[in-house]
Design a protein around this motif. Structure first.
Motif, PDB file in Angstrom:
ATOM      1  N   TYR A 111       0.842  -1.198   0.000  1.00  0.00           N
ATOM      2  CA  TYR A 111       0.000   0.000   0.000  1.00  0.00           C
ATOM      3  C   TYR A 111       0.875   1.244   0.000  1.00  0.00           C
ATOM      4  O   TYR A 111       1.985   1.230   0.550  1.00  0.00           O
ATOM      5  CB  TYR A 111      -0.894   0.038   1.250  1.00  0.00           C
ATOM      6  N   ILE A 130      -3.908   8.299   7.490  1.00  0.00           N
ATOM      7  CA  ILE A 130      -3.295   8.311   6.161  1.00  0.00           C
ATOM      8  C   ILE A 130      -4.096   7.351   5.293  1.00  0.00           C
ATOM      9  O   ILE A 130      -4.203   6.165   5.599  1.00  0.00           O
ATOM     10  CB  ILE A 130      -1.835   7.836   6.215  1.00  0.00           C
ATOM     11  N   GLU A 131      -4.653   7.891   4.216  1.00  0.00           N
ATOM     12  CA  GLU A 131      -5.402   7.046   3.279  1.00  0.00           C
ATOM     13  C   GLU A 131      -4.396   6.311   2.402  1.00  0.00           C
ATOM     14  O   GLU A 131      -3.511   6.932   1.815  1.00  0.00           O
ATOM     15  CB  GLU A 131      -6.284   7.916   2.367  1.00  0.00           C
ATOM     16  N   LEU A 132      -4.569   5.008   2.310  1.00  0.00           N
ATOM     17  CA  LEU A 132      -3.652   4.205   1.514  1.00  0.00           C
ATOM     18  C   LEU A 132      -4.374   3.552   0.348  1.00  0.00           C
ATOM     19  O   LEU A 132      -5.561   3.248   0.435  1.00  0.00           O
ATOM     20  CB  LEU A 132      -3.044   3.103   2.377  1.00  0.00           C
ATOM     21  N   THR A 133      -3.630   3.344  -0.714  1.00  0.00           N
ATOM     22  CA  THR A 133      -4.179   2.661  -1.882  1.00  0.00           C
ATOM     23  C   THR A 133      -3.204   1.565  -2.288  1.00  0.00           C
ATOM     24  O   THR A 133      -2.009   1.664  -2.029  1.00  0.00           O
ATOM     25  CB  THR A 133      -4.463   3.684  -3.008  1.00  0.00           C
ATOM     26  N   LYS A 134      -3.724   0.494  -2.910  1.00  0.00           N
ATOM     27  CA  LYS A 134      -2.885  -0.643  -3.271  1.00  0.00           C
ATOM     28  C   LYS A 134      -1.854  -0.265  -4.330  1.00  0.00           C
ATOM     29  O   LYS A 134      -2.155   0.482  -5.257  1.00  0.00           O
ATOM     30  CB  LYS A 134      -3.763  -1.769  -3.827  1.00  0.00           C
ATOM     31  N   THR A 159       3.393 -14.261   8.994  1.00  0.00           N
ATOM     32  CA  THR A 159       3.470 -14.391  10.441  1.00  0.00           C
ATOM     33  C   THR A 159       2.401 -15.349  10.980  1.00  0.00           C
ATOM     34  O   THR A 159       2.398 -15.645  12.155  1.00  0.00           O
ATOM     35  CB  THR A 159       3.351 -13.020  11.149  1.00  0.00           C
TER      36      THR A 159
ATOM     37  N   GLU B 119       0.125  -9.130  13.957  1.00  0.00           N
ATOM     38  CA  GLU B 119       0.442  -9.990  12.813  1.00  0.00           C
ATOM     39  C   GLU B 119       0.582  -9.096  11.584  1.00  0.00           C
ATOM     40  O   GLU B 119      -0.005  -8.013  11.533  1.00  0.00           O
ATOM     41  CB  GLU B 119      -0.694 -11.005  12.565  1.00  0.00           C
ATOM     42  N   LYS B 120       1.327  -9.593  10.594  1.00  0.00           N
ATOM     43  CA  LYS B 120       1.487  -8.828   9.354  1.00  0.00           C
ATOM     44  C   LYS B 120       0.125  -8.609   8.699  1.00  0.00           C
ATOM     45  O   LYS B 120      -0.641  -9.562   8.512  1.00  0.00           O
ATOM     46  CB  LYS B 120       2.402  -9.608   8.399  1.00  0.00           C
ATOM     47  N   ILE B 121      -0.180  -7.359   8.356  1.00  0.00           N
ATOM     48  CA  ILE B 121      -1.470  -7.039   7.737  1.00  0.00           C
ATOM     49  C   ILE B 121      -1.502  -7.627   6.328  1.00  0.00           C
ATOM     50  O   ILE B 121      -0.587  -7.435   5.544  1.00  0.00           O
ATOM     51  CB  ILE B 121      -1.683  -5.503   7.693  1.00  0.00           C
ATOM     52  N   LYS B 122      -2.550  -8.395   6.009  1.00  0.00           N
ATOM     53  CA  LYS B 122      -2.681  -9.008   4.689  1.00  0.00           C
ATOM     54  C   LYS B 122      -3.174  -7.976   3.687  1.00  0.00           C
ATOM     55  O   LYS B 122      -3.910  -7.044   4.024  1.00  0.00           O
ATOM     56  CB  LYS B 122      -3.675 -10.176   4.736  1.00  0.00           C
ATOM     57  N   LYS B 123      -2.767  -8.195   2.441  1.00  0.00           N
ATOM     58  CA  LYS B 123      -3.177  -7.315   1.349  1.00  0.00           C
ATOM     59  C   LYS B 123      -4.558  -7.746   0.884  1.00  0.00           C
ATOM     60  O   LYS B 123      -4.691  -8.761   0.194  1.00  0.00           O
ATOM     61  CB  LYS B 123      -2.146  -7.481   0.229  1.00  0.00           C
ATOM     62  N   LYS B 124      -5.576  -7.045   1.294  1.00  0.00           N
ATOM     63  CA  LYS B 124      -6.933  -7.425   0.917  1.00  0.00           C
ATOM     64  C   LYS B 124      -7.655  -6.283   0.228  1.00  0.00           C
ATOM     65  O   LYS B 124      -7.785  -6.241  -0.973  1.00  0.00           O
ATOM     66  CB  LYS B 124      -7.716  -7.901   2.153  1.00  0.00           C
ATOM     67  N   GLU B 125      -8.108  -5.322   1.019  1.00  0.00           N
ATOM     68  CA  GLU B 125      -8.885  -4.210   0.477  1.00  0.00           C
ATOM     69  C   GLU B 125      -8.042  -3.395  -0.526  1.00  0.00           C
ATOM     70  O   GLU B 125      -6.836  -3.340  -0.411  1.00  0.00           O
ATOM     71  CB  GLU B 125      -9.310  -3.224   1.581  1.00  0.00           C
ATOM     72  N   ALA B 126      -8.723  -2.760  -1.465  1.00  0.00           N
ATOM     73  CA  ALA B 126      -8.048  -1.890  -2.426  1.00  0.00           C
ATOM     74  C   ALA B 126      -7.521  -0.643  -1.722  1.00  0.00           C
ATOM     75  O   ALA B 126      -6.502  -0.080  -2.093  1.00  0.00           O
ATOM     76  CB  ALA B 126      -8.996  -1.485  -3.545  1.00  0.00           C
ATOM     77  N   GLU B 127      -8.238  -0.201  -0.699  1.00  0.00           N
ATOM     78  CA  GLU B 127      -7.823   0.979   0.050  1.00  0.00           C
ATOM     79  C   GLU B 127      -8.000   0.714   1.533  1.00  0.00           C
ATOM     80  O   GLU B 127      -8.895  -0.012   1.931  1.00  0.00           O
ATOM     81  CB  GLU B 127      -8.694   2.188  -0.337  1.00  0.00           C
ATOM     82  N   PHE B 128      -7.134   1.286   2.315  1.00  0.00           N
ATOM     83  CA  PHE B 128      -7.442   1.329   3.733  1.00  0.00           C
ATOM     84  C   PHE B 128      -6.724   2.506   4.355  1.00  0.00           C
ATOM     85  O   PHE B 128      -6.008   3.238   3.663  1.00  0.00           O
ATOM     86  CB  PHE B 128      -7.206  -0.023   4.423  1.00  0.00           C
ATOM     87  N   ALA B 129      -6.944   2.753   5.613  1.00  0.00           N
ATOM     88  CA  ALA B 129      -6.364   3.930   6.241  1.00  0.00           C
ATOM     89  C   ALA B 129      -5.665   3.507   7.524  1.00  0.00           C
ATOM     90  O   ALA B 129      -6.122   2.593   8.208  1.00  0.00           O
ATOM     91  CB  ALA B 129      -7.451   4.947   6.550  1.00  0.00           C
TER      92      ALA B 129
END
Lengths: 229, 229
Positions: A111, A130-134, A159, B119-129
């Protein structure tokens, strides 16, 4: 020495002459503003060790690396320095068509800030978000472009549910192998000079290795790849 | 050499013997999860140069530093390694009561993830904050605790309205001096071996310096501080 390590595994001489190898290494930095960024604990040591053994085995190595203070380990290596995940994607995609072997070892940000600020953000509110995008998924994108004459190895750091997540990644991204690093093992992973890996292939064969130096791990991985050429 | 640089500025011999000097340096890293963090481009070079000149002038130096690959420049320096803004605050507050001179050079995160993941955050949503919350303001906190026998210098990095913002910080945080770094000047600031500074004091006297090595800048700052002892 590394050469002795290599020779223990297979006959080193010229085994990769004429082969182009693309290796990514290190972290990426995703700008929040001109001063702040999001990054991760990758130092690039594993990727640099891989670049070294492939160069010693005669390959034409391109090393695309994120911010690191590491020195290019062999003078024949073509090093491309990048900062962000987007730059990493562009440099890797540009080198990919010519690569016989691609090893995606970099810890690329998943992200990135959606709206990086051009001025330093002032400390005002008690809380903000902070807004994040892939970012572009480099492995998945290259996986769709991969030709039958190309081999690709990816890395996974998990993990929890390590094996299941890693195998999912292997198939979803059309990799030939996935190398699993666990943060659970002492001395393995980010920043260390040693690593402990598990390698899985498309037939879901699982090979577990003991704790070794990153140079030795690199030689093990080279050996695995060479057997498939 | 650095010693010659120092001697050009003032008589070096033992000018700071018996004085305790607390210096903070480098960035901080604020964990998002076990792998990812928020940081900034500070390398610690300016703070380490300061620690060196104060140690050479005979001071008893405590150097509280965030993650950096820099080597402690003098064996007499007491180095305290920290990672996060909270750890930086605790180490600095612990050393502050004994310090005759405190120089807050570290680039401490203003905000930190409110809910770091275990735990390591998984890559799922297109956006998150990422929700952020303010860290302790080290300079402001120490400013309220500062005794008349203590001197404190802060640093500011601004990208707009530099002078106004820096002077506001000087008074609000009860500093004796503020050193302004501008990102506008080529060769100055993060990662460079040179720096270009402006120093302001409580009377709002403004001293502008030219582009110099960080060792020379450190000697200039030592000279300014020594004149107030």
């Amino acid at each position: 020495t590394i050469v002795q390590t290599l020779e223990r595994h297979f006959s080193l001489q010229d085994v990769l002459v004429g082969k182009s190898v693309l290796i990514t290494a290190g972290p990426t930095q995703e700008a929040i503003d001109p001063v702040r960024y999001i990054s991760n604990h990758s130092t690039g040591k594993m990727g640099f060790a891989l670049a070294r053994v492939f160069a010693l085995a005669g390959a034409d190595v391109t090393l695309v690396c994120g911010p690191t203070y590491l020195i290019t380990p062999e003078p024949t290596i073509r090093r491309v320095n990048v900062r962000s995940a987007q730059e990493m994607y562009e440099a890797t995609a540009a080198a990919f068509p010519k690569a016989h072997i691609t090893i995606l070892n970099a810890a690329v940000a998943d992200y990135t800030p959606a709206h990086p600020a051009t001025e330093k953000i002032k400390k005002k509110e008690a809380e903000f978000a902070i807004e994040l995008t892939k970012t572009v998924d480099i492995a998945a994108t290259l996986g769709t472009l991969k030709r039958p004459d190309q081999l690709m190895m990816g890395f996974a750091l998990e993990t929890n549910n390590e094996h299941e997540h890693a195998l999912g990644k292997l198939h979803r991204k059309n990799l030939d192998w996935i190398v699993l690093n666990s943060l659970r093992d002492a001395g393995a992973g980010f920043g260390h000079d040693t690593n402990k890996i598990t390698v899985m292939d498309r037939q879901e064969t699982v090979a577990e290795f003991g704790l070794k130096t990153k140079d030795e791990v690199a030689a093990d991985l080279l050996s695995i790849i060479v057997q498939k050429l």
